[in-house]
Design an enzyme around this catalytic site. Structure first.
Site, PDB file in Angstrom:
ATOM      1  N   GLY A 630      -0.075   0.208  11.487  1.00 54.64           N
ATOM      2  CA  GLY A 630       0.138  -0.368  12.809  1.00 54.64           C
ATOM      3  C   GLY A 630      -1.179  -0.685  13.473  1.00 54.64           C
ATOM      4  O   GLY A 630      -2.234  -0.730  12.835  1.00 54.64           O
ATOM      5  N   VAL A 632      -4.266  -0.220  16.199  1.00 56.51           N
ATOM      6  CA  VAL A 632      -5.067   0.899  16.684  1.00 56.51           C
ATOM      7  C   VAL A 632      -5.693   0.521  18.020  1.00 56.51           C
ATOM      8  O   VAL A 632      -6.337  -0.520  18.144  1.00 56.51           O
ATOM      9  CB  VAL A 632      -6.182   1.254  15.678  1.00 56.51           C
ATOM     10  CG1 VAL A 632      -6.927   2.499  16.149  1.00 56.51           C
ATOM     11  CG2 VAL A 632      -5.606   1.470  14.299  1.00 56.51           C
ATOM     12  N   LYS A 646      -3.065   5.125  16.982  1.00 54.14           N
ATOM     13  CA  LYS A 646      -2.416   4.244  16.011  1.00 54.14           C
ATOM     14  C   LYS A 646      -0.941   4.205  16.348  1.00 54.14           C
ATOM     15  O   LYS A 646      -0.271   5.237  16.356  1.00 54.14           O
ATOM     16  CB  LYS A 646      -2.574   4.819  14.591  1.00 54.14           C
ATOM     17  CG  LYS A 646      -3.849   4.420  13.887  1.00 54.14           C
ATOM     18  CD  LYS A 646      -3.765   4.840  12.421  1.00 54.14           C
ATOM     19  CE  LYS A 646      -5.080   4.564  11.700  1.00 54.14           C
ATOM     20  NZ  LYS A 646      -5.004   4.976  10.294  1.00 54.14           N
ATOM     21  N   ASP A 744      -7.764   7.251  -1.942  1.00 51.39           N
ATOM     22  CA  ASP A 744      -8.120   5.941  -1.392  1.00 51.39           C
ATOM     23  C   ASP A 744      -9.488   6.006  -0.720  1.00 51.39           C
ATOM     24  O   ASP A 744      -9.661   5.588   0.422  1.00 51.39           O
ATOM     25  CB  ASP A 744      -7.037   5.464  -0.416  1.00 51.39           C
ATOM     26  CG  ASP A 744      -7.094   3.959  -0.207  1.00 51.39           C
ATOM     27  OD1 ASP A 744      -7.801   3.273  -0.975  1.00 51.39           O
ATOM     28  OD2 ASP A 744      -6.435   3.467   0.734  1.00 51.39           O
TER      29      ASP A 744
END
Ligand SMILES: *[C@@H]1O[C@H](CO)[C@@H](O)[C@H](O)[C@H]1NC(C)=O
Ligand SMILES: *[C@@H]1O[C@H](CO)[C@@H](O)[C@H](O)[C@H]1NC(C)=O
Ligand SMILES: *[C@@H]1O[C@H](CO)[C@@H](O)[C@H](O)[C@H]1NC(C)=O
Ligand SMILES: *[C@@H]1O[C@H](CO)[C@@H](O)[C@H](O)[C@H]1NC(C)=O
Length: 955
Positions: A630, A632, A646, A744
């Site tokens: 989404g 921020v 967020k 990640d």
């Protein structure tokens, strides 16, 4: 009486010292020969004498004692019978000896002799007669050290050789060690050891940084008599007769010779009472000394002292005047005239070098009616005593640890010095002009048993303590938390029990300590129940920790879930999410909480309403960016805390089963290099996470964003960011149980705050798993980011911490080069291959970010980070270092770069970590590169590399 009071004081001091010595070596010997110096301050040791025995030496009337209390190594022997006879030597000290066979494990074995007054001058004498004690008829050669300084080499020429090594030196500490060092040329042994205090004013050539090794000490004109020593010489020096009846005639007097050269030199009157003159009065007195070079001092500096006194009352017009030459070069400034019944000396103030044989010649001067005269002489070579031993507190701590665990290894002599003989498993910091300090200890797989010694807490400079894989029992002492520099404490694989003490927990929370305690079945890492942790089944191996991306939905679902079945819930979840939430007070940092209930309550405390989010973000005024799930927004809490919010507009229903575990885990993940979650919002259809605000954005933007100042980071800033990110990862990998794999790791997930402190963000893909031997987790699908994916993960879905290490290697390359993970020009190429090829050509300039080139950076440290990045991105996971190795080395590089410490191998980052293959480290690599070849295998992860480099240089 003054004298007896002093003697008492000395005796008491000695007793204390001996008790502590005995305690330190783990052997307390009571009664018998205490080893204390006698009232002269002398220590007289007959090495190899049976324990507790002693005798009075016939010549000196000094008592010689067994050496057993002065060393804890070696074995006693008698010399073979044929050598223990008066015809060989009347000196009983030579009849037995102690030898130090290599089987003992240590190249160095030491005697510890107590010094009465620290900081005073001593004469130390060691005696040797091989006497074929071992029946091998192979006389050895070995080195002698005085404390941490080389003293001399002892080369035994024959079985009946009576060797004497003597040094005059300052003893700075309360004790002095005499060490025998095995140089691979036979078993060191020693027959006797004598310590004699000297007045400090004597022998000014010996000072705190230089000592004098005796080459010769002579009493001229004493033919037929024995050597003069104690008690004629109050310092028990040994003055050996030197006569040459063919050339020299002897003269003597019974009158006392005044020692007018005191306090610089003191020669016993009896030595000065005899002298020689040339038999043929027109001739000179000639004598010479050969220098004895050794492997440490191939051209030692030499000092000579000639002692001269006129012994004859000269008649009216008689004159005795002479010059002294060395190798024909005049030594005395003018013709020298001896003084009647008064000792005078001729000596050089600066050491002489460059001559192998010093030929002295004493020639009558033209005006002289009498030939030259000489009474006594000494010749010394110079050694440096500038090396200082390890810090005294460190020494006593590590000595106590050695005693407690009965460490054998090579733990003899000084722990850190000299470097070549430093104790196995220790790393020391060698700063100029201060004593070495112990900075790391590796005692893993040492078979240690018993509890953890509190003495570890006295090693105040220690950064790294590894006692893993031993049989340590008891609880972890909290006092370890007081070690200010301790960053890694590895207690993995022991039998420890109890819980992690609060002090250490605090250090873990503030990110200053990495505590590893896995594989201690009875240790309770969970404060709620101090019972052995039940064995987890294999089905529990894989656990998701998806936080923002996946979990946000789960969070919502869970809330609903608990709201619905409130009765059954074991904690009080708010019934209405619109209830007035508690805004976090400033300074209320999340704590590591192992208690499930408390964790969730904490989570509950961090709940915000949507309305509050509107206030916090000023109606979502400032959009910072687009996150994984989404938008921020920028915001401020009531207390002024700068946050990032967020926001996701729709809740999702999936994954809530995993949430309970993960929400608990979430609260455990707190580290200064991980972005912290301040709270969340679940309000009707809105879901949001509130994070601490990282005002400087992502590392990716800093390296190659559109900003004008992108890429402006200095090398030092880059290095620090890399280190901090690695520390965050290390925490995930090592501090948490089960460990987490981020999956990640990339520059856009490394956030920077106003102080440019780096924090890892976005744990959405993070995965927790438990090792079981070599097993790894396979997950259903590949997540992560192209360009950062480790090959084994991309192709076989194998998940271990090493996939993060791989990705981190890519991050390091980006940090060095400023290039993206896939370099676009001339055709898409992995940054790994791009860098590997350029580095293989030996060109660091070809990869370094151009915007960094103007600034100051140490080319070596860039090379080393590059080297490390390539290791991290090795094809085979086992070839990659662990993130802890990376942390240690980045730290060393940063320290080098900042010049803040002068560690051991200055110039090398490969110091502390021992799992890095040192052979393939920088030096080898640099050498190979300069020869146009490379030791690196070319890895081919991303198709063929461009054969021609038509691209512009790295920016
Ligand atoms: C050396 O000889 C003495 C007797 O002369 C004996 O008491 C002692 O045990 C011997 N020591 C060793 C190590 O053999
Ligand atoms: C010791 O003497 C040497 C030679 O004279 C000198 O170079 C050195 O500085 C002295 N050291 C100290 C600590 O005085
Ligand atoms: C020794 O001393 C005399 C003075 O008596 C001097 O003339 C002579 O040069 C000196 N000898 C040498 C070898 O220098
Ligand atoms: C620990 O002690 C047990 C027996 O006391 C022994 O069998 C085991 O090998 C020891 N383990 C280690 C790592 O030393």
């Amino acid at each position: 009486m003054k004298r007896s009071t002093r003697a008492e004081m000395v005796a008491r001091r000695w007793l204390l010292l001996l008790l502590s010595l005995a305690a330190a070596t783990g052997v307390l010997r009571v009664g018998g020969q205490g080893g204390a110096p006698d009232k002269t301050g002398f220590v007289s040791i007959d090495c190899g004498l049976p324990e507790k025995s002693s005798y009075v030496d016939g010549a000196t009337k000094l008592e010689f004692t067994s050496d057993a209390v002065f060393t804890d190594a070696g074995t006693n022997h008698n010399v073979s019978a044929e050598y223990a006879t008066a015809s060989t030597t009347a000196d009983r000290i030579f009849y037995n000896l102690r030898s130090f066979p290599a089987g003992g494990g240590a190249a160095r074995n030491c005697y510890t002799l107590p010094s009465v007054v620290p900081g005073s001058k001593y004469l130390v004498r060691a005696k040797f007669m091989y006497g074929n004690y071992d029946g091998l008829n192979k006389p050895p050669a070995f080195d002698l050290h005085l404390g941490v300084n080389f003293w001399q080499t002892v080369t035994v020429p024959s079985a009946d050789w009576l060797g004497i090594a003597e040094v005059i030196a300052f003893v700075p500490d309360e004790s002095v060690q005499v060490c025998l060092v095995n140089t691979g040329t036979g078993t060191p042994f020693i027959s006797g050891l004598e310590l004699r205090p000297l007045t400090s004013s004597l022998y000014q050539h010996a000072n705190a940084t230089q000592g004098l090794v005796l080459l010769d000490r002579r009493n001229f004109g004493a033919g037929g008599s024995t050597a003069v020593r104690y008690p004629d010489d109050p310092y028990d020096r040994v003055w050996s007769p030197w006569s040459n009846p063919a050339e020299w005639s002897e003269i003597s007097t019974t009158d006392k010779i005044q020692n007018t050269i005191a306090p610089l030199f003191v020669v016993p009157s009896v030595v000065m009472q005899t002298a020689v003159t040339p038999r043929n009065s027109s001739k000179a007195i000639d004598f010479s000394w050969d220098v004895k070079p050794n492997h440490v001092y191939p051209d030692p500096g030499m000092f000579f002292i000639l002692y001269i006194s006129e012994l004859e009352l000269l008649a009216g017009n008689a004159v005795r005047q002479f010059n002294v030459t060395i190798d024909g070069v005049i030594w005395t400034k003018g013709p020298y005239k001896p003084i009647y019944l008064s000792t005078d000396s001729l000596y050089n103030a600066e050491a002489y070098r460059g001559i192998r044989q010093y030929n002295f010649s004493m020639n009558a001067a033209g005006s002289s009616t009498l030939p030259p005269i000489i009474n006594a002489a000494e010749a010394f070579s110079v050694i440096s005593t500038a090396n200082v031993g390890t810090d005294a507190q460190d020494v006593s701590a590590i000595t106590a640890i050695k005693a407690k665990y009965q460490v054998k290894k090579n733990w003899m002599g000084d722990p850190c010095a000299p470097k070549s003989l430093a104790w196995d498993g220790l790393t020391c910091n060698y700063a100029i002009s201060t004593p070495p300090r112990i900075t790391s200890i590796n005692m893993s797989y040492c078979g240690l048993s018993g509890d953890i010694s509190p003495d570890f807490a006295n090693l105040k400079e220690i950064k790294y303590l590894d006692s893993s894989h031993n049989n340590l029992t008891g609880s972890i002492p909290n006092v370890l938390s007081q070690l200010p520099f301790l960053t890694v404490l590895d207690l993995t694989g022991n039998q420890l029990n109890g819980s992690i003490p609060s002090g250490l927990l605090k250090r873990i929370q503030d990110g200053s300590l990495n505590l590893r305690y896995g594989n201690n079945p009875n240790l309770c890492s969970n404060s709620s129940s101090c019972q052995p942790t039940p064995k987890k089944s294999k089905s529990m191996l894989a656990v998701y920790v998806a936080v923002p991306v996946v979990v946000i939905g789960a969070l919502a679902a869970l809330l609903f879930f608990f709201m619905r079945k409130k009765k059954g819930s074991f904690f009080a979840w708010p019934t209405k999410s619109t209830e007035k939430p508690q805004i976090l007070e400033s300074g209320m940092q999340p704590h590591r909480q192992d208690d499930n209930e408390q964790s969730l309550e904490q989570l509950q405390n961090r709940q915000f309403t949507y309305k509050e989010l509107e206030v916090i973000t000023k109606n979502f005024q400032l959009l910072l960016g687009r996150g994984g799930f989404g938008l921020v927004y920028d915001g401020f809490l009531k207390d002024g805390t700068h946050v990032a919010v967020k926001l996701k507009s729709e809740s999702s229903n999936q994954g809530f089963d995993e949430f309970l575990t993960e929400a608990q885990t979430l609260t455990k993940i707190h580290h200064k290099n991980l972005v912290s979650l301040i709270g969340y919002c679940k309000d009707q259809k809105y879901l949001a996470l509130v994070y601490e605000h990282m005002s400087e954005g992502t590392l990716e933007d800093k390296l190659r964003g559109k900003d004008s100042n992108a890429g402006s980071l200095t090398w030092r800033q880059r290095l620090r960011i890399a280190l901090e990110s690695a520390q965050g990862l290390e925490y995930l990998h090592k501090a948490c149980s089960p460990p987490f794999v981020h999956r990640d790791v990339k520059t856009s997930n490394i956030l920077l705050n106003a102080k440019l402190e780096a924090k890892i963000a976005d744990f959405g893909l993070m995965k927790a798993f438990k090792y079981d031997g070599d097993t790894h987790i396979s997950t259903a699908r590949v997540v992560g980011t192209h360009g950062y994916l480790a090959p084994e993960y991309a192709t076989a879905l194998q998940v271990t911490e090493k996939i993060d290490v791989y990705s981190f290697g890519v991050v390091l390359l980006e940090v060095i080069t400023g290039q993206p993970p896939i370099v676009k020009c001339p055709e898409p190429t992995s940054i790994i291959q791009w860098a590997r090829q350029r580095l293989a050509r030996g060109s660091i300039e070809g990869v370094v970010d151009a915007r960094m080139r103007g600034g100051h950076y140490d080319i070596n440290s860039v090379w080393k980070v590059a080297d490390m990045a390539l290791k991290c991105t090795a094809q085979a996971p086992v070839k990659r270092p662990t993130i802890s190795d990376v942390v240690v080395q980045l730290k060393e590089c940063l320290e080098l770069e900042e010049g803040s410490t002068s560690d051991d191998t200055s110039g090398s980052c490969y110091m502390v970590g021992n799992s890095i293959d040192r052979n393939s480290s920088y030096n080898t690599y640099a050498t190979d590169v300069s020869q146009g070849s490379t030791t690196f295998e070319m890895e081919d992860n991303f198709g063929t590399a461009p054969t021609k480099d038509t691209c512009p240089d790295a920016r």
